[in-house]
Design a protein around this motif. Sequence first.
Motif: not given
Length: 81
Positions: A4-5, A8-9, A11-12, A15, A24
């Motif tokens: 998950t981390e 998230s990284r 996707l960051g 972006k 999402d």
Amino acid sequence: MTDTELMSRLLGLLKPFAPEVDFDDIDTSANLQEEVEIDSFDFLNFLIAIDEDMGVMVPESDYGQVMSLDDLMDYITARVV
């Protein structure tokens, strides 16, 4: 780092190259360039951002192994101790 981390990284880092994408609803198994509608130059810059942020370089010979976010997660996980 958990999956998950890591996602998230990633996707960051993605972006800035695809600011209009709703992350999402992204299909992490789909071809990333097609899913978020980025060209090969933005994809390359995304891979460079991964290298700068995580220290995982993806050589050109491995581009075929990292076509989706799931592929990238597997690739990075295999190289980060």
